[in-house]
Scaffold this motif. Structure first.
Motif, PDB file in Angstrom:
ATOM      1  N   ALA A 143       0.830  -1.245   0.146  1.00 27.82           N
ATOM      2  CA  ALA A 143      -0.068  -0.024  -0.169  1.00 27.82           C
ATOM      3  C   ALA A 143       0.732   1.373   0.126  1.00 27.82           C
ATOM      4  O   ALA A 143       2.137   1.328   0.386  1.00 27.82           O
ATOM      5  CB  ALA A 143      -0.964   0.028   1.378  1.00 27.82           C
ATOM      6  N   ILE A 144       0.355   2.470  -0.340  1.00 28.67           N
ATOM      7  CA  ILE A 144       0.992   3.638  -0.325  1.00 28.67           C
ATOM      8  C   ILE A 144       0.297   4.539   0.611  1.00 28.67           C
ATOM      9  O   ILE A 144      -0.794   4.389   0.496  1.00 28.67           O
ATOM     10  CB  ILE A 144       1.128   4.118  -1.805  1.00 28.67           C
ATOM     11  CG1 ILE A 144      -0.195   4.770  -2.316  1.00 28.67           C
ATOM     12  CG2 ILE A 144       1.822   3.360  -2.672  1.00 28.67           C
ATOM     13  CD1 ILE A 144      -0.054   5.506  -3.717  1.00 28.67           C
ATOM     14  N   GLU A 145       1.010   5.443   1.223  1.00 24.37           N
ATOM     15  CA  GLU A 145       0.392   6.487   2.049  1.00 24.37           C
ATOM     16  C   GLU A 145       1.104   7.681   1.878  1.00 24.37           C
ATOM     17  O   GLU A 145       2.283   7.910   2.066  1.00 24.37           O
ATOM     18  CB  GLU A 145       0.611   5.902   3.658  1.00 24.37           C
ATOM     19  CG  GLU A 145       0.006   7.051   4.532  1.00 24.37           C
ATOM     20  CD  GLU A 145      -1.518   7.174   4.356  1.00 24.37           C
ATOM     21  OE1 GLU A 145      -1.760   8.532   3.908  1.00 24.37           O
ATOM     22  OE2 GLU A 145      -2.141   6.336   4.437  1.00 24.37           O
ATOM     23  N   PHE A 146       0.325   8.741   1.344  1.00 24.69           N
ATOM     24  CA  PHE A 146       0.785  10.001   1.001  1.00 24.69           C
ATOM     25  C   PHE A 146       0.005  10.980   1.608  1.00 24.69           C
ATOM     26  O   PHE A 146       0.251  12.428   1.265  1.00 24.69           O
ATOM     27  CB  PHE A 146       0.665  10.101  -0.540  1.00 24.69           C
ATOM     28  CG  PHE A 146      -0.504   9.951  -1.101  1.00 24.69           C
ATOM     29  CD1 PHE A 146      -1.529  10.879  -1.571  1.00 24.69           C
ATOM     30  CD2 PHE A 146      -0.893   8.552  -1.654  1.00 24.69           C
ATOM     31  CE1 PHE A 146      -2.828  10.556  -1.895  1.00 24.69           C
ATOM     32  CE2 PHE A 146      -2.124   8.452  -2.048  1.00 24.69           C
ATOM     33  CZ  PHE A 146      -3.158   9.374  -2.294  1.00 24.69           C
ATOM     34  N   ASP A 147      -0.803  10.987   2.341  1.00 26.44           N
ATOM     35  CA  ASP A 147      -1.446  11.819   3.226  1.00 26.44           C
ATOM     36  C   ASP A 147      -0.463  12.739   3.945  1.00 26.44           C
ATOM     37  O   ASP A 147       0.435  12.494   4.439  1.00 26.44           O
ATOM     38  CB  ASP A 147      -2.586  11.253   4.311  1.00 26.44           C
ATOM     39  CG  ASP A 147      -3.279  12.326   4.851  1.00 26.44           C
ATOM     40  OD1 ASP A 147      -2.865  13.258   5.876  1.00 26.44           O
ATOM     41  OD2 ASP A 147      -4.557  12.639   4.482  1.00 26.44           O
ATOM     42  N   PRO A 148      -0.597  14.191   3.736  1.00 21.88           N
ATOM     43  CA  PRO A 148       0.392  15.100   4.323  1.00 21.88           C
ATOM     44  C   PRO A 148       0.704  14.891   5.905  1.00 21.88           C
ATOM     45  O   PRO A 148       1.824  15.287   6.203  1.00 21.88           O
ATOM     46  CB  PRO A 148      -0.326  16.582   4.191  1.00 21.88           C
ATOM     47  CG  PRO A 148      -1.103  16.342   3.023  1.00 21.88           C
ATOM     48  CD  PRO A 148      -1.659  15.068   3.041  1.00 21.88           C
ATOM     49  N   ASP A 149      -0.217  14.465   6.691  1.00 21.51           N
ATOM     50  CA  ASP A 149      -0.208  13.928   8.117  1.00 21.51           C
ATOM     51  C   ASP A 149       0.655  12.715   7.987  1.00 21.51           C
ATOM     52  O   ASP A 149       1.313  12.451   9.493  1.00 21.51           O
ATOM     53  CB  ASP A 149      -1.380  13.786   8.568  1.00 21.51           C
ATOM     54  CG  ASP A 149      -2.167  15.055   8.995  1.00 21.51           C
ATOM     55  OD1 ASP A 149      -1.657  16.269   8.998  1.00 21.51           O
ATOM     56  OD2 ASP A 149      -3.163  15.215   9.202  1.00 21.51           O
ATOM     57  N   SER A 150       1.089  11.906   7.013  1.00 19.68           N
ATOM     58  CA  SER A 150       1.714  10.733   7.261  1.00 19.68           C
ATOM     59  C   SER A 150       3.108  10.976   6.689  1.00 19.68           C
ATOM     60  O   SER A 150       4.104   9.951   6.927  1.00 19.68           O
ATOM     61  CB  SER A 150       1.000   9.701   6.355  1.00 19.68           C
ATOM     62  OG  SER A 150       1.336   9.886   4.973  1.00 19.68           O
TER      63      SER A 150
END
Length: 378
Positions: free
Chosen positions: A247-254
């Motif tokens: 999976a990819i995680e690109f939310d600014p908070d992450s």
């Protein structure tokens, strides 16, 4: 208005090169730019072990620890691996933190146990000594962008996902060198996020990546590439990933943010190492990455040739200009959306300059990886 046979042949080649670039932008990199992440369904906090390796940079950990300890997450620990550090004062301060926070664990690595290059042994020991099976890696000089960093990364461990690729960036500073680093980092992230969405994962960023511990042991850790100075995380991520488990995680908070800007020499060695370790990747990934870099360079080469050859042929010049505008506009559209998604929109005005610059530099770094490979692997 007529076009000479030579100019026509060059225009055709120029058009084919541009078409290949457009496929990259809209089919491959557009996969990430236009991707909308689905929300977590029924997610519950799972225990997470955050692993950090310290080698004479314990002072940086002291700056990072407060943001790690403030994470809004129920079950997590911070595993700090002392990789033969000599900074006793900072290590003492870290141990004082441990006395106050029970979720901090310190692992001391003896000088006698490490024969590998880089931080591979230290990372392996941190993973081994972690309490929990879900591992989140970062570095001493990386500060989470928010208190939701662990939460956002951990929520991806659903639907049989076992590897989570996060985004790591540099602290934004004034000056061309900062933009230089940020642009290269942005393009690299767009590439590995896009390839992951295409189910051809080829790398991750050691400063922000998560995985399950059994997967690490299935790949026998870093044993097969202990001789490498850099790039072991890329090889591990590529080999551990498959079509369904990443999976990819690109939310600014992450995101995580590197606070200290590396010297050009250090960055260049790391860049060259990335080219060197490509040989451990699949043929498909090597081909896709190399073809993009080749056509990126050839686009500017044939644009210049076309202008010279068709200098007195207005129709040919108009066609060449139209082809060039289409490609450049596509770059701004796709990479611009990706830049906004990763909170790097300040780079958009400089895209054309850095695209041209790296079209020249990347082949030089690739060549350097062939010439100076002994610095990377023995």
């Amino acid at each position: 208005m007529q076009i000479s046979e030579v100019a026509l042949a060059i225009l055709i080649i120029f058009g084919v090169i541009t078409l290949i670039q457009l496929v990259y932008y809209y089919v491959i990199y557009g996969r990430f730019a236009f991707y909308r992440k689905k929300g977590a369904l029924g997610f519950r906090d799972i225990p997470i072990s955050v692993v950090i390796v310290v080698r004479d940079d314990a002072a940086q950990v002291l700056q990072t620890l407060p943001s790690l300890l403030e994470q809004q997450y129920s079950f997590y620990e911070i595993v700090i691996v002392n990789d033969r550090s000599r900074d006793e004062n900072s290590l003492h301060a870290i141990r004082e933190y441990k006395d106050r926070y029970p979720n901090i664990k310190i692992v001391d690595l003896s000088t006698a146990v490490s024969t590998s290059r880089g931080k591979k042994m230290a990372i392996s020991m941190g993973i081994k000594c972690a309490t929990y099976d879900h591992i989140l890696l970062t570095s001493p000089n990386c500060i989470p962008a928010s208190k939701l960093w662990i939460s956002n990364m951990a929520q991806n461990f659903q639907f049989q996902r076992k590897v989570v690729l996060g985004y790591n960036t540099y602290a934004k500073k004034k000056g061309p060198y900062s933009h230089f680093l940020l642009y290269d980092n942005l393009i690299g992230a767009v590439q590995y996020f896009s390839h992951a969405l295409l189910r051809t994962t080829y790398r991750g960023d050691l400063n922000n990546v998560a995985f399950v511990r059994p997967l690490f042991y299935q790949q026998k850790g870093f044993i097969a590439y202990n001789h490498l100075l850099y790039g072991e995380e890329d090889i591990f991520i590529h080999r551990a990933s498959n079509k369904n488990n990443t999976a990819i995680e690109f939310d600014p908070d992450s995101a995580t943010v590197r606070q200290h800007t590396p010297s050009y020499g250090f960055w260049r060695l790391h860049k060259v190492s990335l080219f060197f370790t490509r040989k451990y990747n699949s043929f498909k990934n090597r081909f896709l990455l190399s073809l993009y870099e080749l056509t990126n360079l050839l686009f500017y080469v044939f644009l210049a040739i076309t202008i010279v050859v068709a200098l007195h042929q207005p129709l040919a010049l108009y066609i060449a200009a139209g082809i060039a505008v289409l490609r450049i506009a596509s770059m701004y559209v796709v990479m611009g959306i990706a830049a906004k998604k990763l909170q790097e929109k300040q780079l958009i005005p400089y895209f054309l300059f850095y695209d041209l610059l790296f079209s020249i530099l990347n082949p030089l770094y690739w060549l350097s990886s062939k010439i100076h490979h002994k610095k990377i692997a023995q």
